[in-house]
Structures are given as structure tokens and as C-alpha cells.
Design a protein around this motif. Sequence first.
Motif, mmCIF file in Angstrom:
data_model
loop_
_atom_site.group_PDB
_atom_site.id
_atom_site.type_symbol
_atom_site.label_atom_id
_atom_site.label_comp_id
_atom_site.label_asym_id
_atom_site.label_seq_id
_atom_site.Cartn_x
_atom_site.Cartn_y
_atom_site.Cartn_z
ATOM 1 N N GLU A 150 2.781 -6.792 -11.093
ATOM 2 C CA GLU A 150 4.060 -7.441 -10.768
ATOM 3 C C GLU A 150 5.063 -7.224 -11.895
ATOM 4 O OE1 GLU A 150 5.135 -8.675 -7.921
ATOM 5 O OE2 GLU A 150 3.209 -7.983 -7.134
ATOM 6 N N TRP A 151 4.591 -7.268 -13.144
ATOM 7 C CA TRP A 151 5.456 -6.996 -14.298
ATOM 8 C C TRP A 151 6.001 -5.569 -14.230
ATOM 9 C CZ3 TRP A 151 5.301 -3.538 -18.405
ATOM 10 C CH2 TRP A 151 6.083 -3.842 -19.533
ATOM 11 N N LEU A 152 5.107 -4.627 -13.950
ATOM 12 C CA LEU A 152 5.521 -3.220 -13.829
ATOM 13 C C LEU A 152 6.536 -3.041 -12.701
ATOM 14 C CD1 LEU A 152 2.203 -1.192 -14.248
ATOM 15 C CD2 LEU A 152 4.299 -0.853 -15.563
ATOM 16 N N LYS A 153 6.272 -3.666 -11.566
ATOM 17 C CA LYS A 153 7.166 -3.539 -10.421
ATOM 18 C C LYS A 153 8.557 -4.094 -10.745
ATOM 19 C CE LYS A 153 5.414 -4.860 -6.447
ATOM 20 N NZ LYS A 153 4.591 -5.670 -5.503
ATOM 21 N N GLU A 154 8.603 -5.259 -11.362
ATOM 22 C CA GLU A 154 9.897 -5.856 -11.713
ATOM 23 C C GLU A 154 10.670 -4.951 -12.666
ATOM 24 O OE1 GLU A 154 10.370 -10.045 -12.678
ATOM 25 O OE2 GLU A 154 8.330 -10.390 -11.945
ATOM 26 N N LEU A 155 9.952 -4.389 -13.638
ATOM 27 C CA LEU A 155 10.620 -3.513 -14.598
ATOM 28 C C LEU A 155 11.164 -2.273 -13.905
ATOM 29 C CD1 LEU A 155 9.358 -2.804 -18.186
ATOM 30 C CD2 LEU A 155 10.407 -0.997 -16.838
ATOM 31 N N MET A 156 10.358 -1.658 -13.034
ATOM 32 C CA MET A 156 10.784 -0.436 -12.361
ATOM 33 C C MET A 156 11.924 -0.713 -11.374
ATOM 34 S SD MET A 156 7.020 1.294 -11.831
ATOM 35 C CE MET A 156 7.578 2.674 -10.868
ATOM 36 N N TYR A 161 0.826 -1.213 0.000
ATOM 37 C CA TYR A 161 0.000 0.000 0.000
ATOM 38 C C TYR A 161 0.857 1.259 0.000
ATOM 39 C CZ TYR A 161 -3.681 3.320 1.264
ATOM 40 O OH TYR A 161 -4.542 4.393 1.268
ATOM 41 N N CYS A 162 1.753 1.390 0.970
ATOM 42 C CA CYS A 162 2.531 2.641 1.102
ATOM 43 C C CYS A 162 3.604 2.786 0.028
ATOM 44 C CB CYS A 162 3.159 2.713 2.492
ATOM 45 S SG CYS A 162 1.958 2.862 3.842
ATOM 46 N N ASP A 163 4.427 1.746 -0.146
ATOM 47 C CA ASP A 163 5.563 1.884 -1.060
ATOM 48 C C ASP A 163 5.159 1.857 -2.521
ATOM 49 O OD1 ASP A 163 7.320 2.192 0.957
ATOM 50 O OD2 ASP A 163 8.370 0.297 0.706
ATOM 51 N N TRP A 164 4.159 1.033 -2.867
ATOM 52 C CA TRP A 164 3.826 0.894 -4.284
ATOM 53 C C TRP A 164 2.526 1.594 -4.664
ATOM 54 C CZ3 TRP A 164 6.839 -0.100 -8.159
ATOM 55 C CH2 TRP A 164 8.016 -0.816 -7.947
ATOM 56 N N TYR A 165 1.450 1.309 -3.936
ATOM 57 C CA TYR A 165 0.180 1.853 -4.410
ATOM 58 C C TYR A 165 0.130 3.380 -4.333
ATOM 59 C CZ TYR A 165 -4.673 3.001 -5.007
ATOM 60 O OH TYR A 165 -5.845 3.591 -5.462
ATOM 61 N N LEU A 166 0.642 3.956 -3.258
ATOM 62 C CA LEU A 166 0.633 5.420 -3.171
ATOM 63 C C LEU A 166 1.402 6.038 -4.333
ATOM 64 C CD1 LEU A 166 1.018 6.235 0.646
ATOM 65 C CD2 LEU A 166 -1.034 5.752 -0.674
ATOM 66 N N GLU A 167 2.521 5.417 -4.727
ATOM 67 C CA GLU A 167 3.282 5.915 -5.877
ATOM 68 C C GLU A 167 2.491 5.754 -7.170
ATOM 69 O OE1 GLU A 167 6.330 7.536 -6.243
ATOM 70 O OE2 GLU A 167 5.884 7.826 -4.118
ATOM 71 N N LEU A 168 1.852 4.600 -7.317
ATOM 72 C CA LEU A 168 1.098 4.335 -8.546
ATOM 73 C C LEU A 168 -0.152 5.216 -8.654
ATOM 74 C CD1 LEU A 168 1.357 0.432 -8.547
ATOM 75 C CD2 LEU A 168 2.518 2.004 -10.112
ATOM 76 N N SER A 169 -0.606 5.742 -7.516
ATOM 77 C CA SER A 169 -1.791 6.613 -7.552
ATOM 78 C C SER A 169 -1.454 8.024 -8.045
ATOM 79 C CB SER A 169 -2.416 6.707 -6.152
ATOM 80 O OG SER A 169 -1.608 7.500 -5.280
ATOM 81 N N LYS A 170 -0.193 8.413 -7.891
ATOM 82 C CA LYS A 170 0.175 9.799 -8.191
ATOM 83 C C LYS A 170 -0.014 10.191 -9.659
ATOM 84 C CE LYS A 170 3.294 10.168 -4.232
ATOM 85 N NZ LYS A 170 4.702 10.210 -3.768
ATOM 86 N N PRO A 171 0.405 9.366 -10.628
ATOM 87 C CA PRO A 171 0.191 9.778 -12.029
ATOM 88 C C PRO A 171 -1.269 10.053 -12.359
ATOM 89 C CG PRO A 171 1.748 7.974 -11.940
ATOM 90 C CD PRO A 171 1.205 8.130 -10.557
ATOM 91 N N VAL A 172 -2.185 9.280 -11.760
ATOM 92 C CA VAL A 172 -3.616 9.504 -12.017
ATOM 93 C C VAL A 172 -4.056 10.827 -11.405
ATOM 94 C CG1 VAL A 172 -5.956 8.626 -11.641
ATOM 95 C CG2 VAL A 172 -4.074 7.032 -12.106
ATOM 96 N N LEU A 173 -3.650 11.070 -10.158
ATOM 97 C CA LEU A 173 -4.091 12.282 -9.460
ATOM 98 C C LEU A 173 -3.373 13.527 -9.969
ATOM 99 C CD1 LEU A 173 -4.344 10.870 -5.820
ATOM 100 C CD2 LEU A 173 -6.129 11.058 -7.537
ATOM 101 N N TRP A 174 -2.175 13.356 -10.533
ATOM 102 C CA TRP A 174 -1.445 14.505 -11.096
ATOM 103 C C TRP A 174 -1.944 14.891 -12.489
ATOM 104 C CZ3 TRP A 174 4.147 12.416 -9.891
ATOM 105 C CH2 TRP A 174 4.406 12.574 -8.513
ATOM 106 N N ASP A 175 -2.558 13.925 -13.179
ATOM 107 C CA ASP A 175 -2.943 14.133 -14.584
ATOM 108 C C ASP A 175 -4.199 14.998 -14.662
ATOM 109 O OD1 ASP A 175 -3.462 14.078 -17.247
ATOM 110 O OD2 ASP A 175 -3.504 11.895 -17.436
ATOM 111 N N GLU A 176 -4.010 16.246 -15.051
ATOM 112 C CA GLU A 176 -5.157 17.167 -15.134
ATOM 113 C C GLU A 176 -6.120 16.773 -16.254
ATOM 114 O OE1 GLU A 176 -3.567 21.042 -15.587
ATOM 115 O OE2 GLU A 176 -2.707 21.130 -13.556
#
Length: 574
Positions: free
Chosen positions: A421-427, A333-348
Amino acid sequence: LTDQWYVSTKPLAEPAIAAVEDGRIQFVPKQYENMYFSWMRDIQDWCISRQLWWGHRIPAWYDEAGQVYVGRNEQEVRAKHQLSADVVLRQDDDVLDTWFSSGLWTFSTLGWPEQTEFFKKFHSTDVLVTGFDIIFFWVARMIMLTMHLIKNEDGTPQVPFKTVYVHGLVRDGQGQKMSKSKGNVLDPLDIVDGITLDALLEKRTSGMMQPKLAEKIAKQTKAEFPEGIASYGTDALRFTFCSLASTGRDIKFDMGRVEGYRNFCNKIWNAARYVLDKGEDCGQNGEAYELSLADRWIISQLQRTEAEVTRQLEQFRFDLASQALYEFIWNQYCDWYLELSKPVLWDENAPVERARGTRRTLVRVLEVALRLAHPFMPFITEEIWQRIAPLAGIEGKTIMLQPWPVANESRIDAAAEGDIEWLKELMVGLRNIRAEMNIGPGKPLPLFLKNANADDQRRLQENEALLKKLAKVESFTVLSDAEEAPLSATALVGDLQVLVPMAGLIDKDAELARLNKEIQRLQGEVARVGGKLSNAAFVDKAPPAVIEKERAKLAESEQALANFTEQHARIAAL
């Protein structure tokens, strides 16, 4: 020799043994039944009289001729034996053994012998929590006395509790039993509130029965706590004890673990601040919303965590339950999901429904996680829940009265889990390359992808914008089998080779060193798994699913080793 009072215990022990044998009472862990049986099957008569100042006085009275009368009180004795007021009675001066009095605990605390409403409602109890060192002294005595004195409506003996959960003993960091004479006792309140070194020394060395040990204790204390003990809070201490509650006998208490879980509390608090800052419109009034890939993934992971925490708690594995909870809240939740939420919330330019879906997920997943964590960490979860609950559309005075989370298997999304999981491994692969090659986190990177299958290409296309924002990727180039990649640093995501061109970015010697390290690791893994699969004893005894999993692991490691070896040869040839 003095006269003592005894209880004949064999008639009491027989039904108490049967109650454990037939499962009416169960020990957790089960091996402690053997300790119980070893005492009970070789039981001796029990001397229950003690010559102490305090305790329950022996219910026996003597007349002047030395004749003894036993009853609940003097009035009952006189009535039963028709003794007039002229007969002088003297009550025995001895008191009951502490464990005899303690053995009456389950029912005497509920108003017995009166049939109170409390007694009818709460007896028998469900779980007794205790240490292994008093299984005979206390647990066995409660079972014997309760089954002798308390009966069910059909006249059968009533057990005092259904489960005996046996925990280990808490020892100091060196594995020594805590005792005042050793000066190694830790007061939980001192860990919660903190204590100065001077106050701790005073506490450990004052009122000692052996004052000569004070100097040694002071020296040890100064070495272990040179600045006293910091304030860690109740929640961190509770979570520490849960994480240490394995099935072993002893628990070595480690202050470093408390500090780590205090950081965990801070992590939850900071995550809540982020969520509260973003949660103004999260669909709490039924507005339309759309879930992103990351939203579906974290919701799916939440279902698995709910099921796992519940399963481990039901088996009294508080250590594994806390581990599952920690893994979900901190890492997922904290390390991955919060980061993954930012592009959506930043995208005007993102649709309103998608942003609302992410805010909704942020709030609702946190609210459920707080309910899961509440038994472990009651204070911080209550504090945050009071602010989160209205955003989640939940009414209630306290988190304590909310229902326990129940997993919904229909919300487990294996496809979303695979994609994330694919995205996480790549990043993670890209982060490792940046760290090892000393490339700044903000520098955009061009990527070449080799051995990309249809799933890889789909995932890349669907998540290209997210990768460009979070991983700072400048461009993606998918290479065909015939195309040669430029000299690159390599990360593997399954069979997919993620290549970062070295030109102008990477030190050749450093990359060779990195590849050597990875090749050595994979060689060790191939040797380990290969050795296991070539061991006839393992292959004959292991379940087919386990063998198949090991074979797949070996094939994956061999393929990765081949890829890294090829890359190493190309770079070394330059």
C-alpha cells in the motif's frame, strides 16, 4: 352466476404462517415476511376453477342426476362410490387456477404421488428464487399445498423450501416496467448475441394489439439504439445482473453496465494471455521457489477476497460479492500485481527460485480467481481454466467440479499489505505529479523524501530497484529535519513528503493551481469530519471504534493540509 370450486384456505394458512414465524422458512430480504404475513393473516377462500381451454382439469365428475363425485380419476370415483359401468359420468369442464397447479410444483415435478428416488433425494429444496410481486400468488400457495400434502417421516408437515430469496424487478433504463405495449422489452438473447436496428424494430412493433403505437415505439427505439444492440456475450450479461442485484425492489437496466463488464471479460482474457506466456516454469512439479513482497501481498489479498465473496454469497448479496470480485481481479491482480511481477520476470540476474515463485503465484492466484468467478461468468472461466489448471498442478475435466475456494487466514500477510500500500501510494502520487505537470512517463525523476520514518526508509531500501523500474525514479535523497528541500511538487504518503524538484521540470503556476485544488479538498474533509465529531448525537450513538477512526482521519487530514499549505507558501514566495 356460475358454479365455481373453492378451497377453504384458513386451515391451510395456519401451518404455513407458523413455518415462517418459527424460522423453518426464511425470507431474504427479511422485510418481505411482512408482505407474506399481511396476505396470509387476512386470507379469503380461494376460487380455483377457471373457464379456459388449457390446464389441469377439475377432478370432479357428475352423473345424470347432477350428483358430484371427486377423486383422482374416474376409476377411483366408481370404485369409491360403487358406481357401475351403466352410470354415465361427465367430468367437469373447468380447469384449475394456474396458481393452484403451480403451487404443486416443488413435489409434482419429482414424481409425486409416487415416492420416487428423485422425490426422496430432492424434496424439500433449499432456495426458491422469485420476484416480490408473486409472493402471495405463488410462494404462499406452494407453502400451503406442500405442507398439507407432504409429510415428514414423523407425520409433521414438510416445508417446500428453506429460504425464499426475493429479487427486484428488472425495468428499463428510465425505470419503466418492460412491456410489449410500451415497446421497451429487452430480450436477453439480443444482448448476448446482438441484434440489428431493423430486426429490433421488427421485433418490437410486429403483432401489436395497439398498432397505432408502432410509430412511437420505433422512434424511441431508434433514439435509444441507433445502431441496434452490440453482442456483449453471456458472461458480461450475467455479471451485470449480479452487480445490480441489490436489496431494493427495482433494477434499472443500464446497457452501459453490460459494456463495462464486457471490458472486464476482456481484461481477464488479456491477463490470462500474459500469465500463460510467462508460466512455463511455475513449480507445478514441486520445484523450489521464493515469494517476493508482491507475491505475498496478492496471496494475502486473495484470502480476503475468498472470504468476502463467500460471505456475501451466503447472505444473498450478489451485488457485493461481484463488487469484491471485480475489485480484486481488475484493480489488485490485473492493474497492480501484473505490473509488480514484471521487474522480477524481466531481471535476468534474479534468482531462479524468485522468478519461479512469481510465475507460480501468477498462475495459482488466477486459477483460484477463476473458480471464484465461475458462478458469475461460467464460459470465459471454463475456457481459461482448461489452460491454466495444468500449470497450477490441478487435474480435472471441468472447473464446475472443482472445490469452492476457502480462505486460509494463515496466509494473510498484514506486513506485506502495508508495504505494498505504501508503494502504491508513492507510485500513484508520482503519476499524478507527472500528469498534472505534463512530465512524460518515461522521464527519470530525482526524488527527495522528507519526514521519512524508519518504516519509510526500510521500505525504500527494500524496494528501490522496483521503484526505479516501474516509477522511472532516477535517484532517492532522504532529507533530515534540518535540511531544506529544493522547490518541488509534493505528494504525500501518510506523513512522508515525496518531493519532485521543479527546476527544469515544472510550471510554477500549474503547481500552485494543483496545490490550491488539494488544499480545498482537504479543507472540505477537515470541515466534514470535524463537524461530525462535534455533533453530540453522533458521538453519543457511534461505537468507540468508529469515533476513533474518524478522529484519526481528522488528524491525518489536518496534517496533510498543513504540509500542502506550507509547500504552497514556499512556492508562492518565489
